[in-house]
Design an enzyme around this catalytic site. Sequence first.
Site, mmCIF file in Angstrom:
data_model
loop_
_atom_site.group_PDB
_atom_site.id
_atom_site.type_symbol
_atom_site.label_atom_id
_atom_site.label_comp_id
_atom_site.label_asym_id
_atom_site.label_seq_id
_atom_site.Cartn_x
_atom_site.Cartn_y
_atom_site.Cartn_z
ATOM 1 N N TYR A 48 0.853 -1.199 0.000
ATOM 2 C CA TYR A 48 0.000 0.000 0.000
ATOM 3 C C TYR A 48 0.882 1.240 0.000
ATOM 4 O O TYR A 48 1.919 1.257 0.659
ATOM 5 C CB TYR A 48 -0.894 0.020 1.241
ATOM 6 N N GLU A 95 -0.614 4.872 -0.427
ATOM 7 C CA GLU A 95 -1.382 6.106 -0.606
ATOM 8 C C GLU A 95 -0.515 7.313 -0.286
ATOM 9 O O GLU A 95 0.296 7.273 0.646
ATOM 10 C CB GLU A 95 -2.607 6.110 0.311
ATOM 11 N N ASP A 155 -6.301 14.919 -23.944
ATOM 12 C CA ASP A 155 -6.210 13.482 -23.675
ATOM 13 C C ASP A 155 -5.456 12.878 -24.852
ATOM 14 O O ASP A 155 -6.006 12.714 -25.940
ATOM 15 C CB ASP A 155 -7.631 12.909 -23.567
ATOM 16 N N THR A 165 -3.036 7.268 -21.460
ATOM 17 C CA THR A 165 -2.804 5.918 -20.991
ATOM 18 C C THR A 165 -1.347 5.603 -21.311
ATOM 19 O O THR A 165 -0.694 6.328 -22.071
ATOM 20 C CB THR A 165 -3.702 4.892 -21.710
ATOM 21 N N ARG A 178 -0.564 -1.519 -18.778
ATOM 22 C CA ARG A 178 -1.912 -0.947 -18.756
ATOM 23 C C ARG A 178 -2.003 0.061 -17.612
ATOM 24 O O ARG A 178 -1.805 -0.291 -16.453
ATOM 25 C CB ARG A 178 -2.925 -2.064 -18.546
ATOM 26 N N LYS A 198 -1.013 2.180 -24.990
ATOM 27 C CA LYS A 198 -1.402 2.180 -26.410
ATOM 28 C C LYS A 198 -0.138 2.383 -27.249
ATOM 29 O O LYS A 198 0.746 1.550 -27.186
ATOM 30 C CB LYS A 198 -2.466 3.246 -26.650
HETATM 31 N N1 DSN Z 1 -10.583 1.720 -25.077
HETATM 32 C C1 DSN Z 1 -9.758 2.682 -25.724
HETATM 33 C C2 DSN Z 1 -9.863 2.607 -27.198
HETATM 34 O O1 DSN Z 1 -10.021 1.523 -27.704
HETATM 35 O O2 DSN Z 1 -9.767 3.616 -27.871
HETATM 36 C C3 DSN Z 1 -10.019 4.059 -25.263
HETATM 37 O O3 DSN Z 1 -10.781 4.067 -24.147
#
Ligand code: DSN
Length: 478
Positions: free
Chosen positions: A64, A66, A241, A270, A279, A273
Amino acid sequence: MSRNAESTAFRSALEVIRAVEPRVADAIGAELTDQRESLKLIASENYASPATLLAMGNWFSDKYAEGTVGRRFYAGCQNVDTVEALAAEHARELFGAAHAYVQPHSGIDANLVAFWAVLADRVESPALKKAQVRQVNDLTEADWFALRRELGNQRMLGMSLDAGGHLTHGFRPNISGKMFDQRSYGTDPATGLIDYDWVAEAAREFKPLILVGGYSAYPRKVNFRILREIADSVGATFMVDMAHFAGLVAGKVFTGDFDPVPHAHIVTTTTHKSLRGPRGGMVLCQPELADQVDRGCPMVLGGPLPHVMAAKAVALAEARRPDFADYAQRIVDNSQALAEGLLSRGATLVTGGTDNHLVLIDVSGYGLTGRQAEQALLDSGIVTNRNSVPQDPNGAWYTSGIRIGTPALTTRGLGAAEMDQTAELIHTVLTQTTAGANADGTPSKAKYTLDPGLADKVARQATDLLATYPLYPGIDLA
Ligand code: DSN
């Protein structure tokens, strides 16, 4: 490091797991086989490195933590501090950001942290001030009422869903759509491109607290300098974003007006990607928002995941290497080759092409819905996802589009020639699939017919195409 080390690491891990629950070990092995054999064109997926994957599978998961680095609500966080600080340092250096917060567990979480930071920074509220100086117990019922009304009644302007925006940019199925009074900007119906004059006009009229840039299905670059000017002209905070294209920013394919970091007050992403990490999510911001961003946990996040922060540090270190820039450029080269291959065979693409990692095919030209096309392609070993196109007559469930992206295949090493072959496979499946009918004879948006022999043949061709580019060549589980 020898390839043998990777095989040994994963084989040993599976042996240890198999001794407890063999079905989980089998599923992990089967997932590798499936990923190796299918043509993965989901624009938001990738393959993280073995080092990144291994950094997640250990005892950091047990801790943990926090709070933030050096200021934790739990004892014994010195090693968590090390990996969190490393991940944040790599992120700042990679993106040229003043501040990086690496705790968010996902993109949605990162956006929630950003929304909170902007609300807390911008909303003039005596009640909020009290809450922030930790006088929560002094808040009266009237204060709470005012707080809910003030925080829940702010405005956001973001890209519309069917033009490629994301659910978390103020749409009803996500809490952002309940928190904010949202208005969308779409794209020019003739070109499919963002019309910045229209955005400026909408901003003038609506006066949002937050102007959101970024997308999950827009196949073009966005001029963030112009969006910042629009935000400034109405006193809005500019948030981007960049979840989909963070790898292209990291790899310096998107620079100048197209790099959001120097232009936005706050940037979310994120990490899994095009950035090719574990992730998770991340927030980058200008110094004045840093204190509020760092309150992400426990304000909106559950406890940080130290094992994932360790993996973020590894992946961000990888993204700082010169070969990542080469990878990022190849993602776009491949995307453009795929678009060319589809266009030359007669496909209709939203905006007529791409300058990022994704291509959006309008499959209505093949007489199909997105749902029919997605399933027919899947039958043929090609993994994509259906997606709305601008002003989509089939809505968000059936859709009229297929979104395809190249980050994953580029990681495997496929190049322009293979993208052309991929275009041929996609085109073959889509031209050979016919829309089906419901029992009462009306056209179905889900049913379709595709000769199973043809689907098998394409699946074998897809596997052959991938054979030269093995996934995780250093990992042999046999
Ligand atoms: N799930 C992602 C996508 O496929 O674009 C974005 O949230």
